[in-house]
Write a protein that holds these residues in place. Sequence first.
Motif, mmCIF file in Angstrom:
data_model
loop_
_atom_site.group_PDB
_atom_site.id
_atom_site.type_symbol
_atom_site.label_atom_id
_atom_site.label_comp_id
_atom_site.label_asym_id
_atom_site.label_seq_id
_atom_site.Cartn_x
_atom_site.Cartn_y
_atom_site.Cartn_z
ATOM 1 N N UNK A 101 61.924 30.750 30.288
ATOM 2 C CA UNK A 101 61.697 31.029 28.872
ATOM 3 C C UNK A 101 60.582 30.167 28.311
ATOM 4 N N UNK A 102 60.551 28.907 28.709
ATOM 5 C CA UNK A 102 59.504 28.005 28.230
ATOM 6 C C UNK A 102 58.151 28.443 28.779
ATOM 7 N N UNK A 103 58.127 28.916 30.036
ATOM 8 C CA UNK A 103 56.872 29.380 30.631
ATOM 9 C C UNK A 103 56.345 30.602 29.928
ATOM 10 N N UNK A 104 57.210 31.524 29.534
ATOM 11 C CA UNK A 104 56.739 32.721 28.843
ATOM 12 C C UNK A 104 56.263 32.392 27.439
ATOM 13 N N UNK B 130 51.679 31.714 23.870
ATOM 14 C CA UNK B 130 50.910 30.814 23.007
ATOM 15 C C UNK B 130 49.453 30.725 23.473
ATOM 16 N N UNK B 131 49.222 30.686 24.776
ATOM 17 C CA UNK B 131 47.851 30.639 25.294
ATOM 18 C C UNK B 131 47.085 31.929 24.978
ATOM 19 N N UNK B 132 47.740 33.062 25.062
ATOM 20 C CA UNK B 132 47.095 34.333 24.742
ATOM 21 C C UNK B 132 46.734 34.389 23.263
ATOM 22 N N UNK B 133 47.635 33.931 22.395
ATOM 23 C CA UNK B 133 47.361 33.942 20.950
ATOM 24 C C UNK B 133 46.218 32.987 20.621
ATOM 25 N N UNK B 134 46.218 31.799 21.213
ATOM 26 C CA UNK B 134 45.138 30.836 20.950
ATOM 27 C C UNK B 134 43.808 31.381 21.481
#
Length: 123
Positions: free
Chosen positions: A11-14, A19-23
């Motif tokens: 869950x933390x990895x997803x 978050x990386x995709x949004x940033x």
Amino acid sequence: MDSTGYEMAAGAGSVVGILLVVIGGLIVVGLLLWAVRFGIKVKQREPRTPRGGEHPTLPDSGPVHETRQRREPDEVPRAEETGRRLSPHELGSPGTRRSEDQDRPRWDQGSGGSFGSGGSGGR
């Protein structure tokens, strides 16, 4: 076997991936906005395009330094005349010369002027 640790890590990895995709998306949007603003600034520094009456026009005497004449190609000497075939470097540039007949070619009255036989067409 306790699988809650694996579920939390997954869950933390997803969440980190989202978050990386949004940033990354926000960075791309920011770069696009900067490029548009930069283009607008560059466009404002350019001189404006001339209006309809400001374009240059031809003088009443017509185009300057322009002559009309019929030209015909320089003939390449045949092998029978020179005794040997010419090499490409011996040909030089394809020159032309002024034609003796300076009358503009006109259509014959009976020809159709189209490709092919040039006849009347309906037969």
